[in-house]
Design an enzyme around this catalytic site. Structure first.
Site, PDB file in Angstrom:
ATOM      1  N   HIS A   1      39.654  39.894  56.053  1.00 22.08           N
ATOM      2  CA  HIS A   1      40.553  39.505  56.556  1.00 22.08           C
ATOM      3  C   HIS A   1      39.602  38.518  57.313  1.00 22.08           C
ATOM      4  CE1 HIS A   1      44.446  41.767  57.332  1.00 22.08           C
ATOM      5  NE2 HIS A   1      43.833  42.791  56.645  1.00 22.08           N
TER       6      HIS A   1
ATOM      7  N   ASP B   1      39.837  47.676  56.802  1.00 19.01           N
ATOM      8  CA  ASP B   1      40.891  47.476  56.199  1.00 19.01           C
ATOM      9  C   ASP B   1      41.400  46.240  54.898  1.00 19.01           C
ATOM     10  OD1 ASP B   1      41.232  46.033  58.043  1.00 19.01           O
ATOM     11  OD2 ASP B   1      44.014  46.167  57.957  1.00 19.01           O
ATOM     12  N   GLU B   2      42.340  46.575  53.994  1.00 16.56           N
ATOM     13  CA  GLU B   2      43.069  46.011  53.513  1.00 16.56           C
ATOM     14  C   GLU B   2      41.739  44.676  52.895  1.00 16.56           C
ATOM     15  OE1 GLU B   2      47.765  45.408  55.279  1.00 16.56           O
ATOM     16  OE2 GLU B   2      45.873  44.566  56.130  1.00 16.56           O
ATOM     17  N   VAL B   3      41.428  45.388  51.787  1.00 22.69           N
ATOM     18  CA  VAL B   3      40.440  44.623  51.292  1.00 22.69           C
ATOM     19  C   VAL B   3      40.798  43.754  49.945  1.00 22.69           C
ATOM     20  CG1 VAL B   3      38.012  44.464  50.408  1.00 22.69           C
ATOM     21  CG2 VAL B   3      38.154  45.581  52.373  1.00 22.69           C
TER      22      VAL B   3
END
EC number: 3.2.1.52
Length: 531
Positions: free
Chosen positions: A268, A328-330
């Protein structure tokens, strides 16, 4: 939660009599929200005159007239109680009978500067003419008591401001009761954030989780790295200046709300790369540079030199003891495509290259935060079941799939938890979805009592892909109010019909106070005919 000295016998009597949080007949008609721990409302009523009522400090209070937090609160709550009817030509009369002339506020400790995770928010409210008394250990408890007092007051059929004699003992179930706003996807004006903080105070939330930047934009104007926002924001007018940030923190502080910043790493972070050279990982396709960039590059010393300086700034700008660092969400595919990262991780002996790259990066950043005397918070992906984080690291659970099992794993490993998974308010549906949020039990997962006590609380999250200033407030409220009561009130407060009656009144109260809260169902607000 420590209860005020000298009141334990009264509290015990209320518990034995099972009057706490269960005899809600008076609370239902008044719309008390969130429901206090112990409520005893008498049919005997007192009258108030806007010209003859005032808030005052008890002579023995340690937080007196020099306490700016209370002085500001007195002005706010006087206006909440009487102001709407003044400005909308409402009529009020003072009938014969006992008049309530003053609410005295007694605080056991001196006026604090900033609230914290350990702040005592308990209070006791004794309403009996001609003077009512609010007792609290801290100014933060006094603020919660002032909100409850304001909810006790109504206008009778003659237009007279009225309050029933009452005894209330109250304290929160969880110390962390948050709202997440996302200013990386859509910029929210400071005025819009202020309005959110107002509504949070009305619902006794105490943490603004400020997800301030994301892939799409970097609106935070850094003191030391100004190029991050000048190149990473949507435009030069879509930034939060240092003064803007100070104003948000101060506006929250005087309402007893902590501002917890989140700067999500290593994913992100595309907007970061526009202003910080070599920060992001170059992605490859068939061993050829693709021209795109992925997460923060985990193998360069320059990465950590920059992050150390940047988070040092954040630790001084934001006074709260927590900094959320994401995790998160790498995008693992980009890391896996880069031969330099593959070689580095193989040299380190990591078999799961992508996963361990993330853990390695988050671990280093969390150590930075801890060295700055702050406590890191991470999203659940950063937790892999190992006790590799610094003690005190908090894990926020956001994935709805098997979230109870995730809570069990994290707390069993000894880490505190913040629950968000069942409270993603950006996921909208037709009908009364607030009931789903209300019926969540944050400690309902496999584990011991000791492990369940590691749940610090929870957050209602409103992500910003489809939310800006035009729809943020009605999408949040009163749906977030359901989360607020679940995190504040006793775990046995679960009657959905009683909650609907009280929340309908509370929603109208928020609208009367300037919060554009959407309706729960069909109906109307009593104040509408005065507008």
């Amino acid at each position: 939660m420590e209860v005020l000295p000298g009141l334990l016998r009264l509290l015990a009597a209320l518990v034995v009599a099972e009057r706490w949080a269960r005899d809600t007949s008076g609370a239902e008609s008044l719309g008390l929200w969130p429901l206090p721990f112990a409520v005893d409302i008498s049919p005997r009523s007192l009258h108030l005159s806007p010209n003859n009522f005032f808030f005052g400090h008890s002579p023995t209070s340690k937080a007196g007239s020099s306490c700016e937090i209370l002085q500001e609160a007195f002005r706010r709550y006087y206006d909440f109680i009487f102001g709407f009817y003044k400005w909308h030509q409402g009529s009020y009369q003072l009938c014969f009978g006992t008049e309530l002339q003053q609410l005295q506020v007694h605080v056991e400790s001196e006026c604090d500067t900033f609230p914290s995770i350990s702040s005592n928010e308990s209070y006791v409210l004794h309403v009996k003419g001609p003077e009512a008394l609010l007792r609290a250990n801290t100014v933060w408890g006094a603020l919660r008591g002032l909100e409850t007092f304001s909810q006790l007051i109504y206008q009778d059929s003659y237009g007279t401001f009225t309050v029933n004699e009452s005894e209330i003992i109250d304290f929160p179930r969880f110390p962390h009761r948050g709202i997440l706003i996302d200013t990386g996807r859509h910029f929210l004006s400071v005025k819009t954030i202020f309005k959110t903080l107002d509504a949070m105070a009305f619902n006794k939330f105490n943490v603004l989780h400020w997800h301030i930047v994301d892939d799409q934009s970097f609106p935070y104007q850094s003191i030391n790295f100004g190029v991050l926002s000048s190149k990473g924001s949507y435009s030069l007018s879509h930034v939060y200046t240092p003064n803007d940030v100070r104003m948000v923190i101060e506006y929250a502080r005087i309402r007893g709300i902590r501002v917890m910043p989140e700067f999500d790493t290593p994913g992100h972070s595309r907007s970061w790369g526009k202003g910080q050279k070599d920060l992001l990982t170059p992605c490859y396709r068939k061993q050829v540079l693709s021209g795109t960039f992925g997460p923060i590059n985990p193998i360069l010393n320059t990465t950590y030199n920059f992050l150390s300086k940047f988070f040092k700034e954040i630790s001084t700008v934001f006074p709260d003891e927590f900094i959320h660092i994401g995790g998160d969400e790498v995008d693992f595919d980009c890391w896996a495509s880069n031969s330099e990262i593959l070689q580095f991780m193989q040299e380190k002996g990591f078999s799961q290259i992508s996963l361990n790259s993330n853990l390695c990066t988050v671990f280093k950043i969390s150590n930075m935060i801890s060295a700055m005397k702050k406590r890191p918070i991470v999203w659940q992906e950063a937790f892999d079941g190992r006790d590799k984080f610094m003690p005190g690291t908090v894990v926020q659970v956001w994935k709805i799939e098997d979230y109870k099992w995730e809570q069990s794993l994290i707390t069993k490993a000894g880490f505190p938890v913040i629950l968000s998974a069942p409270w993603y308010l950006d996921l909208i549906s037709y009908g009364q979805d607030w009931k789903n949020y209300y019926e969540v039990e944050p400690q309902d997962f496999p584990g011991s009592d000791k492990e369940r006590k590691r749940v610090l609380g929870g957050e209602a999250c409103l992500w910003g892909e489809y939310v800006d200033a035009t729809n943020l407030t009605p999408r949040l409220w009163p749906r977030a109010s359901a989360v607020g009561e679940r995190l504040w009130s006793h775990k046995d407060v679960r009657d959905i019909h009683d909650a609907y009656s009280r929340l309908t009144i509370h929603r109208c109260r928020m609208v009367r106070r300037g919060i554009a809260a959407e309706p729960l169902f069909t109906g109307y607000c009593n104040h509408e005919h005065r507008m």
